[in-house]
Design an enzyme around this catalytic site. Sequence first.
Site, PDB file in Angstrom:
ATOM      1  N   LYS A  11      -7.651 -18.386  -5.145  1.00  0.00           N
ATOM      2  CA  LYS A  11      -8.899 -18.359  -5.505  1.00  0.00           C
ATOM      3  C   LYS A  11      -9.679 -18.723  -4.770  1.00  0.00           C
ATOM      4  CE  LYS A  11      -6.695 -18.582 -10.153  1.00  0.00           C
ATOM      5  NZ  LYS A  11      -6.852 -19.204 -11.645  1.00  0.00           N
ATOM      6  N   TYR A  51      -8.849 -10.596 -16.235  1.00  0.00           N
ATOM      7  CA  TYR A  51      -8.564 -11.803 -17.223  1.00  0.00           C
ATOM      8  C   TYR A  51      -9.001 -11.428 -18.644  1.00  0.00           C
ATOM      9  CZ  TYR A  51      -7.533 -15.411 -13.718  1.00  0.00           C
ATOM     10  OH  TYR A  51      -7.046 -16.309 -12.678  1.00  0.00           O
ATOM     11  N   ASN A 114      -8.623 -23.856  -9.730  1.00  0.00           N
ATOM     12  CA  ASN A 114      -7.089 -24.411  -9.547  1.00  0.00           C
ATOM     13  C   ASN A 114      -6.325 -23.656  -8.619  1.00  0.00           C
ATOM     14  OD1 ASN A 114      -6.728 -21.783 -11.160  1.00  0.00           O
ATOM     15  ND2 ASN A 114      -5.744 -22.997 -12.691  1.00  0.00           N
ATOM     16  N   HIS A 117      -3.752 -18.020  -8.752  1.00  0.00           N
ATOM     17  CA  HIS A 117      -3.150 -17.166  -9.924  1.00  0.00           C
ATOM     18  C   HIS A 117      -1.710 -16.844  -9.548  1.00  0.00           C
ATOM     19  CE1 HIS A 117      -2.722 -14.234 -12.941  1.00  0.00           C
ATOM     20  NE2 HIS A 117      -2.349 -13.245 -11.870  1.00  0.00           N
ATOM     21  N   GLU A 128      -0.259  -6.118 -12.856  1.00  0.00           N
ATOM     22  CA  GLU A 128      -1.461  -6.683 -11.738  1.00  0.00           C
ATOM     23  C   GLU A 128      -1.330  -6.227 -10.483  1.00  0.00           C
ATOM     24  OE1 GLU A 128      -0.612 -10.828 -12.476  1.00  0.00           O
ATOM     25  OE2 GLU A 128      -1.586 -10.853 -14.627  1.00  0.00           O
TER      26      GLU A 128
HETATM   27  P1  ATP Z   1      -3.516 -18.043 -13.713  1.00  0.00           P
HETATM   28  O1  ATP Z   1      -3.556 -16.826 -15.017  1.00  0.00           O
HETATM   29  O2  ATP Z   1      -4.900 -18.105 -13.157  1.00  0.00           O
HETATM   30  O3  ATP Z   1      -2.485 -18.062 -12.782  1.00  0.00           O
HETATM   31  P2  ATP Z   1      -2.505 -19.817 -15.861  1.00  0.00           P
HETATM   32  O4  ATP Z   1      -1.555 -18.690 -16.070  1.00  0.00           O
HETATM   33  O5  ATP Z   1      -1.794 -21.115 -15.300  1.00  0.00           O
HETATM   34  O6  ATP Z   1      -3.568 -19.368 -14.367  1.00  0.00           O
HETATM   35  P3  ATP Z   1      -4.116 -19.129 -17.838  1.00  0.00           P
HETATM   36  O7  ATP Z   1      -3.795 -19.691 -19.205  1.00  0.00           O
HETATM   37  O8  ATP Z   1      -3.608 -17.754 -17.582  1.00  0.00           O
HETATM   38  O9  ATP Z   1      -3.588 -20.227 -16.803  1.00  0.00           O
HETATM   39  O10 ATP Z   1      -5.824 -19.193 -17.572  1.00  0.00           O
HETATM   40  C1  ATP Z   1      -6.238 -18.273 -16.610  1.00  0.00           C
HETATM   41  C2  ATP Z   1      -7.512 -19.168 -15.718  1.00  0.00           C
HETATM   42  O11 ATP Z   1      -8.319 -19.390 -16.766  1.00  0.00           O
HETATM   43  C3  ATP Z   1      -6.753 -20.643 -15.184  1.00  0.00           C
HETATM   44  O12 ATP Z   1      -5.906 -20.442 -13.926  1.00  0.00           O
HETATM   45  C4  ATP Z   1      -7.907 -21.178 -14.968  1.00  0.00           C
HETATM   46  O13 ATP Z   1      -8.580 -20.736 -13.891  1.00  0.00           O
HETATM   47  C5  ATP Z   1      -8.881 -20.722 -16.307  1.00  0.00           C
HETATM   48  N1  ATP Z   1      -8.728 -21.642 -17.282  1.00  0.00           N
HETATM   49  C6  ATP Z   1      -7.651 -21.694 -18.092  1.00  0.00           C
HETATM   50  N2  ATP Z   1      -7.916 -22.809 -19.286  1.00  0.00           N
HETATM   51  C7  ATP Z   1      -9.246 -23.216 -18.910  1.00  0.00           C
HETATM   52  C8  ATP Z   1      -9.919 -24.102 -19.723  1.00  0.00           C
HETATM   53  N3  ATP Z   1      -9.587 -24.758 -20.637  1.00  0.00           N
HETATM   54  N4  ATP Z   1     -11.156 -24.382 -18.874  1.00  0.00           N
HETATM   55  C9  ATP Z   1     -11.714 -23.562 -17.906  1.00  0.00           C
HETATM   56  N5  ATP Z   1     -10.931 -22.608 -17.269  1.00  0.00           N
HETATM   57  C10 ATP Z   1      -9.702 -22.691 -17.584  1.00  0.00           C
HETATM   58 MG    MG Z   2      -2.226 -16.780 -16.575  1.00  0.00          MG
END
Ligand code: ATP
Ligand code: MG
Length: 140
Positions: A11, A51, A114, A117, A128
């Site tokens: 990211k 997303y 974070n 992804h 994807e």
């Molecule tokens: P990713 O899909 O990016 O691999 P993930 O599967 O661990 O991450 P998801 O729940 O799919 O998490 O959320 C997608 C992304 O949205 C997260 O990686 C983060 O960047 C963002 N995100 C998730 N929860 C929050 C939150 N509460 N506040 C801000 N951003 C968030």
């Molecule tokens: Mg995810």
Amino acid sequence: MAEERTFSIIKPDATRRNLTGQINAMLEDAGLRIVAQKRIRMTTGQAEEFYGVHRERPFFNDLVAFMTSGPVVVQVLEGEDAVAANRKVMGATNPAEADEGTIRKRFAESIEANSVHGSDSRENAAIEIAYFFSGTEIVG
Ligand code: ATP
Ligand code: MG
């Protein structure tokens, strides 16, 4: 356990800090092979579609803005149980909850920024991968 592929993104918070190589080393140390990789700047439309499952969440607009704020590295990873292996080395979404030795524990700045992804299922991995790569770009 089976050979499979998953989709990964390094990211913008990580590319900005020049961490592509260190993250790739952690992926490879976890047994994953990078079989396709390119650095792109996501468009707003691509980030919104990618997303889309989070469209109704309060953080959606911020997330799209973040994902388009700088370059990302999109990747296809291959290996034994690749989806789960990648989720394991990534660590929890919130770096405060991520295990020691994971990419997010080491590098993530926040729950949003974070660093990586990774696909959450084999089915989503296939969707994807096809969204960002053509078959001829993936060399296993
Ligand atoms: P990713 O899909 O990016 O691999 P993930 O599967 O661990 O991450 P998801 O729940 O799919 O998490 O959320 C997608 C992304 O949205 C997260 O990686 C983060 O960047 C963002 N995100 C998730 N929860 C929050 C939150 N509460 N506040 C801000 N951003 C968030
Ligand atoms: Mg995810």
